[in-house]
Design a protein around this motif. Sequence first.
Motif, PDB file in Angstrom:
ATOM      1  N   ILE A   1     -26.296  -5.981 -45.522  1.00 51.21           N
ATOM      2  CA  ILE A   1     -25.816  -5.767 -44.327  1.00 51.21           C
ATOM      3  C   ILE A   1     -26.847  -4.285 -44.108  1.00 51.21           C
ATOM      4  N   SER A   2     -25.797  -3.714 -43.443  1.00 50.74           N
ATOM      5  CA  SER A   2     -26.380  -2.434 -43.313  1.00 50.74           C
ATOM      6  C   SER A   2     -25.298  -1.762 -43.419  1.00 50.74           C
ATOM      7  N   THR A   3     -25.846  -0.748 -44.225  1.00 53.71           N
ATOM      8  CA  THR A   3     -25.176   0.449 -44.756  1.00 53.71           C
ATOM      9  C   THR A   3     -25.165   1.429 -42.977  1.00 53.71           C
ATOM     10  N   GLY A   4     -25.785   0.997 -41.985  1.00 55.96           N
ATOM     11  CA  GLY A   4     -26.000   1.556 -40.865  1.00 55.96           C
ATOM     12  C   GLY A   4     -26.642   3.429 -41.222  1.00 55.96           C
ATOM     13  N   GLU A   5     -27.104   3.741 -39.722  1.00 52.40           N
ATOM     14  CA  GLU A   5     -28.140   5.690 -39.521  1.00 52.40           C
ATOM     15  C   GLU A   5     -26.718   6.277 -39.906  1.00 52.40           C
ATOM     16  N   PRO A   6     -27.382   6.938 -40.864  1.00 56.39           N
ATOM     17  CA  PRO A   6     -26.543   8.414 -40.822  1.00 56.39           C
ATOM     18  C   PRO A   6     -26.130   9.112 -38.996  1.00 56.39           C
ATOM     19  N   GLY A   7     -24.653   9.126 -39.012  1.00 54.19           N
ATOM     20  CA  GLY A   7     -24.601   8.957 -38.052  1.00 54.19           C
ATOM     21  C   GLY A   7     -24.060   8.577 -37.577  1.00 54.19           C
ATOM     22  N   GLY A   8     -24.495   7.249 -37.210  1.00 51.65           N
ATOM     23  CA  GLY A   8     -24.160   6.417 -36.381  1.00 51.65           C
ATOM     24  C   GLY A   8     -23.334   5.729 -36.727  1.00 51.65           C
ATOM     25  N   HIS A   9     -22.682   4.353 -35.360  1.00 54.32           N
ATOM     26  CA  HIS A   9     -21.234   3.615 -35.823  1.00 54.32           C
ATOM     27  C   HIS A   9     -22.204   2.114 -35.861  1.00 54.32           C
ATOM     28  N   ASN A  10     -23.061   1.728 -35.498  1.00 56.44           N
ATOM     29  CA  ASN A  10     -23.414   0.723 -36.007  1.00 56.44           C
ATOM     30  C   ASN A  10     -23.520  -0.704 -37.452  1.00 56.44           C
ATOM     31  N   PHE A  11     -21.820  -0.647 -38.395  1.00 60.54           N
ATOM     32  CA  PHE A  11     -22.394  -1.291 -39.240  1.00 60.54           C
ATOM     33  C   PHE A  11     -20.879  -1.857 -39.535  1.00 60.54           C
ATOM     34  N   LEU A  12     -21.338  -2.774 -40.246  1.00 61.49           N
ATOM     35  CA  LEU A  12     -19.742  -3.570 -40.904  1.00 61.49           C
ATOM     36  C   LEU A  12     -18.807  -2.267 -41.456  1.00 61.49           C
ATOM     37  N   HIS A  13     -17.834  -1.978 -40.575  1.00 62.88           N
ATOM     38  CA  HIS A  13     -17.212  -1.178 -41.676  1.00 62.88           C
ATOM     39  C   HIS A  13     -16.409  -1.668 -43.095  1.00 62.88           C
ATOM     40  N   PRO A  14     -16.460  -0.533 -43.722  1.00 59.40           N
ATOM     41  CA  PRO A  14     -16.361  -1.198 -45.646  1.00 59.40           C
ATOM     42  C   PRO A  14     -15.049  -1.277 -45.786  1.00 59.40           C
ATOM     43  N   ASP A  15     -13.888  -0.670 -44.774  1.00 57.04           N
ATOM     44  CA  ASP A  15     -12.690  -1.793 -44.919  1.00 57.04           C
ATOM     45  C   ASP A  15     -13.017  -3.224 -44.112  1.00 57.04           C
ATOM     46  N   LEU A  16     -13.525  -3.906 -43.526  1.00 56.92           N
ATOM     47  CA  LEU A  16     -13.858  -4.836 -42.904  1.00 56.92           C
ATOM     48  C   LEU A  16     -14.657  -5.879 -43.677  1.00 56.92           C
ATOM     49  N   ILE A  17     -15.654  -5.761 -44.707  1.00 59.75           N
ATOM     50  CA  ILE A  17     -15.860  -6.512 -45.448  1.00 59.75           C
ATOM     51  C   ILE A  17     -15.529  -6.906 -46.938  1.00 59.75           C
ATOM     52  N   ALA A  18     -15.173  -5.263 -47.581  1.00 60.14           N
ATOM     53  CA  ALA A  18     -14.611  -5.481 -49.093  1.00 60.14           C
ATOM     54  C   ALA A  18     -14.241  -6.404 -49.861  1.00 60.14           C
ATOM     55  N   ASP A  19     -12.945  -7.464 -48.802  1.00 60.70           N
ATOM     56  CA  ASP A  19     -12.706  -8.084 -49.647  1.00 60.70           C
ATOM     57  C   ASP A  19     -13.085  -9.579 -49.993  1.00 60.70           C
ATOM     58  N   PHE A  20     -13.629  -9.629 -48.755  1.00 58.77           N
ATOM     59  CA  PHE A  20     -14.917 -10.669 -48.560  1.00 58.77           C
ATOM     60  C   PHE A  20     -16.451 -10.750 -50.086  1.00 58.77           C
ATOM     61  N   VAL A  21     -16.571  -8.591 -50.184  1.00 58.11           N
ATOM     62  CA  VAL A  21     -17.610  -8.793 -51.200  1.00 58.11           C
ATOM     63  C   VAL A  21     -16.731  -8.361 -52.537  1.00 58.11           C
ATOM     64  N   ARG A  22     -15.649  -9.046 -52.726  1.00 61.05           N
ATOM     65  CA  ARG A  22     -14.804  -9.018 -54.027  1.00 61.05           C
ATOM     66  C   ARG A  22     -14.839 -10.879 -54.231  1.00 61.05           C
ATOM     67  N   ALA A  23     -14.300 -11.627 -52.816  1.00 56.82           N
ATOM     68  CA  ALA A  23     -14.157 -12.470 -52.832  1.00 56.82           C
ATOM     69  C   ALA A  23     -14.578 -13.811 -53.436  1.00 56.82           C
ATOM     70  N   VAL A  24     -16.378 -13.385 -53.233  1.00 52.48           N
ATOM     71  CA  VAL A  24     -17.479 -14.113 -53.992  1.00 52.48           C
ATOM     72  C   VAL A  24     -17.987 -13.441 -55.178  1.00 52.48           C
ATOM     73  N   ASP A  25     -17.484 -12.212 -55.916  1.00 50.06           N
ATOM     74  CA  ASP A  25     -18.227 -11.409 -56.902  1.00 50.06           C
ATOM     75  C   ASP A  25     -19.378 -11.055 -56.130  1.00 50.06           C
ATOM     76  N   GLY A  26     -19.526 -10.079 -55.427  1.00 50.36           N
ATOM     77  CA  GLY A  26     -20.628  -9.533 -54.809  1.00 50.36           C
ATOM     78  C   GLY A  26     -20.723  -8.520 -54.823  1.00 50.36           C
ATOM     79  N   ALA A  27     -22.097  -7.762 -54.836  1.00 49.14           N
ATOM     80  CA  ALA A  27     -22.576  -6.846 -54.352  1.00 49.14           C
ATOM     81  C   ALA A  27     -23.455  -6.405 -53.418  1.00 49.14           C
ATOM     82  N   ILE A  28     -23.155  -5.434 -52.564  1.00 52.74           N
ATOM     83  CA  ILE A  28     -24.313  -4.842 -51.722  1.00 52.74           C
ATOM     84  C   ILE A  28     -25.182  -4.837 -51.643  1.00 52.74           C
TER      85      ILE A  28
END
Length: 89
Positions: free
Chosen positions: A36-63
Amino acid sequence: MTKAKVYFTKEITPQSLIAIYKTLGVELSGKVGVKISTGEPGGHNFLHPDLIADFVRAVDGAIVECNTAYGGRRGSTESHLQAAADHGF
């Protein structure tokens, strides 16, 4: 040639991301990178961590993300990690 399957949801929630993944019927194993993209500094065009955290944990993944080739404020590891931290990652 077989046609590609396309999955779509109007509901963009942590639960819907996991539901879409389960719909694929694929079980990932080993080291799983979630690109994923963690976004440009000061920007808002990225998937918020609260949105993807459960999915990342579900696949035992790493960003997984890399520094930008064009320089800027994500061009070095230090500045990139700071931008990610500022966005809640």
